[in-house]
Design a protein around this motif. Structure first.
Motif, PDB file in Angstrom:
ATOM      1  N   LEU A   4       0.831  -1.197   0.000  1.00 54.63           N
ATOM      2  CA  LEU A   4       0.000   0.000   0.000  1.00 54.63           C
ATOM      3  C   LEU A   4       0.873   1.258   0.000  1.00 54.63           C
ATOM      4  O   LEU A   4       0.628   2.186  -0.780  1.00 54.63           O
ATOM      5  N   LEU A   5       1.890   1.285   0.855  1.00 55.67           N
ATOM      6  CA  LEU A   5       2.789   2.447   0.911  1.00 55.67           C
ATOM      7  C   LEU A   5       3.528   2.646  -0.406  1.00 55.67           C
ATOM      8  O   LEU A   5       3.679   3.777  -0.873  1.00 55.67           O
ATOM      9  N   LEU A   6       3.992   1.541  -1.002  1.00 56.05           N
ATOM     10  CA  LEU A   6       4.679   1.644  -2.292  1.00 56.05           C
ATOM     11  C   LEU A   6       3.731   2.167  -3.364  1.00 56.05           C
ATOM     12  O   LEU A   6       4.102   3.025  -4.165  1.00 56.05           O
ATOM     13  N   SER A   7       2.489   1.691  -3.350  1.00 59.24           N
ATOM     14  CA  SER A   7       1.500   2.178  -4.326  1.00 59.24           C
ATOM     15  C   SER A   7       1.250   3.668  -4.138  1.00 59.24           C
ATOM     16  O   SER A   7       1.198   4.428  -5.123  1.00 59.24           O
ATOM     17  N   VAL A  10       4.328   5.649  -5.442  1.00 69.61           N
ATOM     18  CA  VAL A  10       4.371   5.724  -6.906  1.00 69.61           C
ATOM     19  C   VAL A  10       3.274   6.642  -7.427  1.00 69.61           C
ATOM     20  O   VAL A  10       3.515   7.480  -8.310  1.00 69.61           O
ATOM     21  N   LEU A  11       2.071   6.522  -6.891  1.00 68.10           N
ATOM     22  CA  LEU A  11       0.974   7.400  -7.321  1.00 68.10           C
ATOM     23  C   LEU A  11       1.278   8.866  -7.020  1.00 68.10           C
ATOM     24  O   LEU A  11       1.038   9.740  -7.860  1.00 68.10           O
ATOM     25  N   ILE A  53       0.661  25.857 -11.125  1.00 62.34           N
ATOM     26  CA  ILE A  53       0.768  24.395 -11.166  1.00 62.34           C
ATOM     27  C   ILE A  53       2.046  23.957 -10.442  1.00 62.34           C
ATOM     28  O   ILE A  53       2.015  23.030  -9.623  1.00 62.34           O
ATOM     29  N   CYS A  54       3.143  24.620 -10.716  1.00 60.49           N
ATOM     30  CA  CYS A  54       4.412  24.275 -10.068  1.00 60.49           C
ATOM     31  C   CYS A  54       4.324  24.435  -8.557  1.00 60.49           C
ATOM     32  O   CYS A  54       4.768  23.566  -7.799  1.00 60.49           O
ATOM     33  N   ARG A  55       3.751  25.545  -8.105  1.00 55.22           N
ATOM     34  CA  ARG A  55       3.644  25.795  -6.656  1.00 55.22           C
ATOM     35  C   ARG A  55       2.756  24.765  -5.968  1.00 55.22           C
ATOM     36  O   ARG A  55       3.121  24.182  -4.949  1.00 55.22           O
ATOM     37  N   VAL A  56       1.576  24.539  -6.518  1.00 55.61           N
ATOM     38  CA  VAL A  56       0.606  23.650  -5.878  1.00 55.61           C
ATOM     39  C   VAL A  56       1.118  22.206  -5.879  1.00 55.61           C
ATOM     40  O   VAL A  56       1.093  21.524  -4.852  1.00 55.61           O
ATOM     41  N   TYR A  57       1.598  21.745  -7.024  1.00 57.66           N
ATOM     42  CA  TYR A  57       2.044  20.362  -7.104  1.00 57.66           C
ATOM     43  C   TYR A  57       3.363  20.130  -6.373  1.00 57.66           C
ATOM     44  O   TYR A  57       3.650  19.007  -5.958  1.00 57.66           O
ATOM     45  N   ALA A  58       4.151  21.176  -6.171  1.00 52.56           N
ATOM     46  CA  ALA A  58       5.345  21.040  -5.327  1.00 52.56           C
ATOM     47  C   ALA A  58       4.934  20.717  -3.900  1.00 52.56           C
ATOM     48  O   ALA A  58       5.563  19.888  -3.228  1.00 52.56           O
ATOM     49  N   MET A  59       3.879  21.344  -3.438  1.00 53.63           N
ATOM     50  CA  MET A  59       3.383  21.062  -2.082  1.00 53.63           C
ATOM     51  C   MET A  59       2.826  19.639  -1.998  1.00 53.63           C
ATOM     52  O   MET A  59       3.089  18.924  -1.035  1.00 53.63           O
ATOM     53  N   ILE A  60       2.075  19.237  -2.996  1.00 57.26           N
ATOM     54  CA  ILE A  60       1.542  17.873  -3.028  1.00 57.26           C
ATOM     55  C   ILE A  60       2.698  16.874  -3.111  1.00 57.26           C
ATOM     56  O   ILE A  60       2.639  15.787  -2.528  1.00 57.26           O
ATOM     57  N   GLY A  61       3.766  17.265  -3.809  1.00 54.69           N
ATOM     58  CA  GLY A  61       4.927  16.404  -3.983  1.00 54.69           C
ATOM     59  C   GLY A  61       5.647  16.058  -2.694  1.00 54.69           C
ATOM     60  O   GLY A  61       6.455  15.116  -2.661  1.00 54.69           O
ATOM     61  N   LEU A  62       5.379  16.783  -1.622  1.00 56.92           N
ATOM     62  CA  LEU A  62       5.984  16.445  -0.328  1.00 56.92           C
ATOM     63  C   LEU A  62       5.564  15.056   0.133  1.00 56.92           C
ATOM     64  O   LEU A  62       6.264  14.425   0.941  1.00 56.92           O
ATOM     65  N   ALA A  63       4.457  14.563  -0.390  1.00 60.15           N
ATOM     66  CA  ALA A  63       4.000  13.214  -0.037  1.00 60.15           C
ATOM     67  C   ALA A  63       4.920  12.140  -0.611  1.00 60.15           C
ATOM     68  O   ALA A  63       5.004  11.038  -0.054  1.00 60.15           O
ATOM     69  N   VAL A  64       5.618  12.440  -1.686  1.00 64.59           N
ATOM     70  CA  VAL A  64       6.469  11.432  -2.338  1.00 64.59           C
ATOM     71  C   VAL A  64       7.557  10.926  -1.391  1.00 64.59           C
ATOM     72  O   VAL A  64       7.651   9.710  -1.162  1.00 64.59           O
ATOM     73  N   PRO A  65       8.392  11.797  -0.820  1.00 62.44           N
ATOM     74  CA  PRO A  65       9.405  11.259   0.093  1.00 62.44           C
ATOM     75  C   PRO A  65       8.818  10.688   1.391  1.00 62.44           C
ATOM     76  O   PRO A  65       9.385   9.751   1.967  1.00 62.44           O
ATOM     77  N   VAL A  66       7.687  11.207   1.823  1.00 60.34           N
ATOM     78  CA  VAL A  66       7.064  10.672   3.039  1.00 60.34           C
ATOM     79  C   VAL A  66       6.672   9.212   2.820  1.00 60.34           C
ATOM     80  O   VAL A  66       7.040   8.322   3.600  1.00 60.34           O
ATOM     81  N   PHE A  67       5.946   8.940   1.737  1.00 65.35           N
ATOM     82  CA  PHE A  67       5.559   7.564   1.437  1.00 65.35           C
ATOM     83  C   PHE A  67       6.774   6.722   1.063  1.00 65.35           C
ATOM     84  O   PHE A  67       6.824   5.524   1.352  1.00 65.35           O
ATOM     85  N   GLY A  68       7.742   7.342   0.411  1.00 69.23           N
ATOM     86  CA  GLY A  68       8.955   6.620   0.033  1.00 69.23           C
ATOM     87  C   GLY A  68       9.754   6.152   1.232  1.00 69.23           C
ATOM     88  O   GLY A  68      10.211   5.004   1.288  1.00 69.23           O
ATOM     89  N   LEU A  69       9.925   7.029   2.215  1.00 71.73           N
ATOM     90  CA  LEU A  69      10.660   6.644   3.422  1.00 71.73           C
ATOM     91  C   LEU A  69       9.905   5.576   4.211  1.00 71.73           C
ATOM     92  O   LEU A  69      10.509   4.641   4.747  1.00 71.73           O
ATOM     93  N   ALA A  70       8.590   5.699   4.273  1.00 72.67           N
ATOM     94  CA  ALA A  70       7.788   4.688   4.969  1.00 72.67           C
ATOM     95  C   ALA A  70       7.904   3.340   4.262  1.00 72.67           C
ATOM     96  O   ALA A  70       8.032   2.294   4.915  1.00 72.67           O
ATOM     97  N   THR A  71       7.887   3.355   2.940  1.00 74.88           N
ATOM     98  CA  THR A  71       8.040   2.118   2.172  1.00 74.88           C
ATOM     99  C   THR A  71       9.411   1.508   2.404  1.00 74.88           C
ATOM    100  O   THR A  71       9.547   0.307   2.628  1.00 74.88           O
ATOM    101  N   ALA A  72      10.453   2.353   2.340  1.00 77.35           N
ATOM    102  CA  ALA A  72      11.822   1.867   2.540  1.00 77.35           C
ATOM    103  C   ALA A  72      12.002   1.268   3.928  1.00 77.35           C
ATOM    104  O   ALA A  72      12.669   0.238   4.084  1.00 77.35           O
TER     105      ALA A  72
END
Length: 154
Positions: A4-7, A10-11, A53-72
């Motif tokens: 679930l975390l990996l999914s 990636v999403l 778009i860059c500003r808003v999605y940069a903020m949403i992008g903070l989820a990428v390393p959070v889920f990535g570290l949890a997956t790792a």
């Protein structure tokens, strides 16, 4: 739970990082067109939209390393070299976005629609940093897929 975390990782990467890389790449050329045709408000409006778009999605992008570290952590690979390098490159990419690209876009937008010739912000320099940002994400993506030296399988 790891699947679930990996999914989610990636999403989040697809949904957040993809739009930032595309919008940031389009911004310099759009800004040049807006500077070249100050009476045509279409290019200015497009540049503003791309920046948002860059500003808003940069903020949403903070989820990428959070889920990535949890997956790792779930996979027990936090100390693997491929992951350490990916984390470092992600940090560099995030720094470029937060400290160079977004402020650069803001400065360019502030100079529109009629900048003084001597104070024209450099869209070429912004394009260079955007290309570097995009290249870093490409390298991180390859590292995440190939995982050189990984003992968890490819």
């Amino acid at each position: 739970m790891t699947k679930l975390l990996l999914s989610l990782h990636v999403l989040a990467a697809i949904i957040a990082i993809g739009p930032v890389t595309v919008a940031a790449s389009m911004f310099p050329a759009t800004a040049r067109r807006a500077f070249a045709t100050p009476t045509d408000t279409h290019h200015l409006a497009t540049a503003r939209t791309l920046h948002r778009i860059c500003r808003v999605y940069a903020m949403i992008g903070l989820a990428v390393p959070v889920f990535g570290l949890a997956t790792a952590a779930g996979l027990g690979v936090l100390t693997d070299m491929w992951l350490t390098i990916s984390i470092a490159l992600t940090g560099v990419a995030a720094g470029i976005l937060a400290l160079v690209i977004l402020p650069g876009q803001s400065r360019i937008l502030a100079a529109m629609p009629r900048p003084a010739a001597q104070s024209l912000p450099s869209t070429a320099q912004l394009a260079m940093f955007t290309g570097t940002f995009n290249l870093l994400w490409a390298v991180v993506t390859v590292l995440m897929i190939v995982r050189p030296g990984s003992t968890t399988g490819a």
